[in-house]
Design a protein around this motif. Structure first.
Motif, mmCIF file in Angstrom:
data_model
loop_
_atom_site.group_PDB
_atom_site.id
_atom_site.type_symbol
_atom_site.label_atom_id
_atom_site.label_comp_id
_atom_site.label_asym_id
_atom_site.label_seq_id
_atom_site.Cartn_x
_atom_site.Cartn_y
_atom_site.Cartn_z
ATOM 1 N N LEU A 140 24.439 79.296 2.735
ATOM 2 C CA LEU A 140 24.435 78.697 4.072
ATOM 3 C C LEU A 140 25.524 77.657 4.222
ATOM 4 O O LEU A 140 26.064 77.471 5.303
ATOM 5 C CB LEU A 140 23.095 77.998 4.342
ATOM 6 N N PHE A 141 25.837 76.972 3.129
ATOM 7 C CA PHE A 141 26.647 75.763 3.208
ATOM 8 C C PHE A 141 28.048 75.977 2.653
ATOM 9 O O PHE A 141 28.239 76.659 1.641
ATOM 10 C CB PHE A 141 25.962 74.630 2.442
ATOM 11 N N ASP A 142 29.004 75.368 3.321
ATOM 12 C CA ASP A 142 30.382 75.332 2.850
ATOM 13 C C ASP A 142 30.405 74.800 1.414
ATOM 14 O O ASP A 142 29.685 73.857 1.066
ATOM 15 C CB ASP A 142 31.176 74.410 3.780
ATOM 16 N N GLY A 168 25.017 77.544 -11.068
ATOM 17 C CA GLY A 168 25.001 78.452 -9.927
ATOM 18 C C GLY A 168 26.081 78.068 -8.951
ATOM 19 O O GLY A 168 26.994 77.293 -9.275
ATOM 20 N N THR A 169 25.995 78.591 -7.748
ATOM 21 C CA THR A 169 26.925 78.175 -6.701
ATOM 22 C C THR A 169 26.642 76.721 -6.327
ATOM 23 O O THR A 169 25.552 76.186 -6.597
ATOM 24 C CB THR A 169 26.764 79.045 -5.446
ATOM 25 N N ALA A 170 27.616 76.086 -5.698
ATOM 26 C CA ALA A 170 27.386 74.729 -5.203
ATOM 27 C C ALA A 170 26.216 74.707 -4.225
ATOM 28 O O ALA A 170 25.401 73.773 -4.235
ATOM 29 C CB ALA A 170 28.657 74.198 -4.544
ATOM 30 N N ASP A 171 26.116 75.749 -3.390
ATOM 31 C CA ASP A 171 25.014 75.853 -2.445
ATOM 32 C C ASP A 171 23.680 75.844 -3.189
ATOM 33 O O ASP A 171 22.731 75.138 -2.817
ATOM 34 C CB ASP A 171 25.170 77.131 -1.619
ATOM 35 N N ALA A 172 23.578 76.632 -4.265
ATOM 36 C CA ALA A 172 22.325 76.713 -5.023
ATOM 37 C C ALA A 172 21.991 75.378 -5.691
ATOM 38 O O ALA A 172 20.829 74.952 -5.703
ATOM 39 C CB ALA A 172 22.424 77.820 -6.070
ATOM 40 N N LEU A 173 22.997 74.707 -6.256
ATOM 41 C CA LEU A 173 22.746 73.410 -6.881
ATOM 42 C C LEU A 173 22.337 72.362 -5.851
ATOM 43 O O LEU A 173 21.473 71.511 -6.122
ATOM 44 C CB LEU A 173 23.991 72.931 -7.640
ATOM 45 N N TYR A 174 22.955 72.412 -4.684
ATOM 46 C CA TYR A 174 22.627 71.493 -3.595
ATOM 47 C C TYR A 174 21.141 71.589 -3.268
ATOM 48 O O TYR A 174 20.436 70.580 -3.152
ATOM 49 C CB TYR A 174 23.477 71.902 -2.392
ATOM 50 N N ARG A 175 20.646 72.811 -3.152
ATOM 51 C CA ARG A 175 19.231 73.000 -2.858
ATOM 52 C C ARG A 175 18.361 72.550 -4.030
ATOM 53 O O ARG A 175 17.294 71.953 -3.838
ATOM 54 C CB ARG A 175 18.960 74.470 -2.540
#
Length: 245
Positions: free
Chosen positions: A142-144, A214-221
């Motif tokens: 979802l996220f840049d 993981g992706t930055a998106d996955a780590l963010y979550r």
């Protein structure tokens, strides 16, 4: 990321949160915020955004500003919040990042602080609204990438130390976070009774007690304790035990 980038991301997340909240409806439960409905979620972000608007007009050394009263009816609350959020975006965009303002940070009391903080505050609650609307079927990207990687950094260096000052951890451990798509990695060292240590990886990641990748998106979550595709190896309880706001 620059001040203008954070403001742009803030606007994007406001619009996405509004669309998801309107589609889900006020009574939809928010599974990522147990006990909340979408109306509760919008009331919360309305409270925060009106509070920050007032903070921008408060000198850095003044008393803590207060949020505005929110409308009680959903049909009034949703447009009221959207108006305040857009006013906040315009106020942040209308000046430089180093313009003084009240913040809860002891070291950074500027508009730039709020642009970054509200981009991430709104992004995570946008994610909550997406889960209210789609359940488990929220897209994994979802996220840049730059926004998500900065969000991991902001959590580890700003929000987590603030929470640990109130709710210290009782366990010692070393966690490594690796966002391959962003080319970034962080090491978090937890020691009971001491501030968390966050910085570049000092030695081999294999020596970590837990690794989150993981992706930055996955780590963010993952750092915000939202459903995530990040892979955690080692002692997952160290990640799960991090205090969140």
């Amino acid at each position: 990321m620059e001040h203008a980038d954070f403001v742009t991301h803030f606007r994007t997340q406001v619009d996405a949160l509004h669309a998801a909240a309107a589609a889900a409806g006020p009574d939809a439960p928010v599974p990522t915020c147990p006990g909340w409905t979408v109306k509760d979620l919008v009331d919360h972000v309305g409270r925060v955004h009106s509070w920050v608007l007032n903070a921008l007009d408060t000198p850095p050394d003044d008393a803590t500003p207060r949020p505005d009263e929110r409308p009680g009816a959903w049909e009034d609350l949703l447009p009221w919040w959207l108006t305040r959020a857009r006013e906040l975006a315009d106020a942040l965009a209308g000046t430089t990042s180093n313009t003084p303002a009240w913040t809860f940070s002891p070291t950074e009391r500027t508009y730039g602080f709020w642009a970054r903080r509200q981009a991430h505050e709104t992004a995570i609650h946008r994610l909550d609204a997406e889960h209210a609307l789609h359940g488990d079927e929220v897209p994994s990207l979802l996220f840049d990438t730059d926004l998500a990687a900065d969000g991991v950094d902001e959590f580890l260096t700003l929000m987590l130390p603030r929470q640990l000052s109130r709710r210290p951890v009782a366990r010692e451990g070393r966690l490594v976070f690796h966002a391959a798509d962003a080319g970034r990695a962080w090491e978090l060292r937890l020691t009971p009774g001491q501030p968390a240590g966050v910085g570049p990886i000092q030695d081999a990641a294999t020596d970590a007690d837990a690794t989150v990748a993981g992706t930055a998106d996955a780590l963010y979550r993952a750092v915000w304790a939202r459903p995530s595709g990040a892979i955690t190896s080692g002692d997952r309880s160290l990640l799960d035990g991090l205090p969140r706001p």
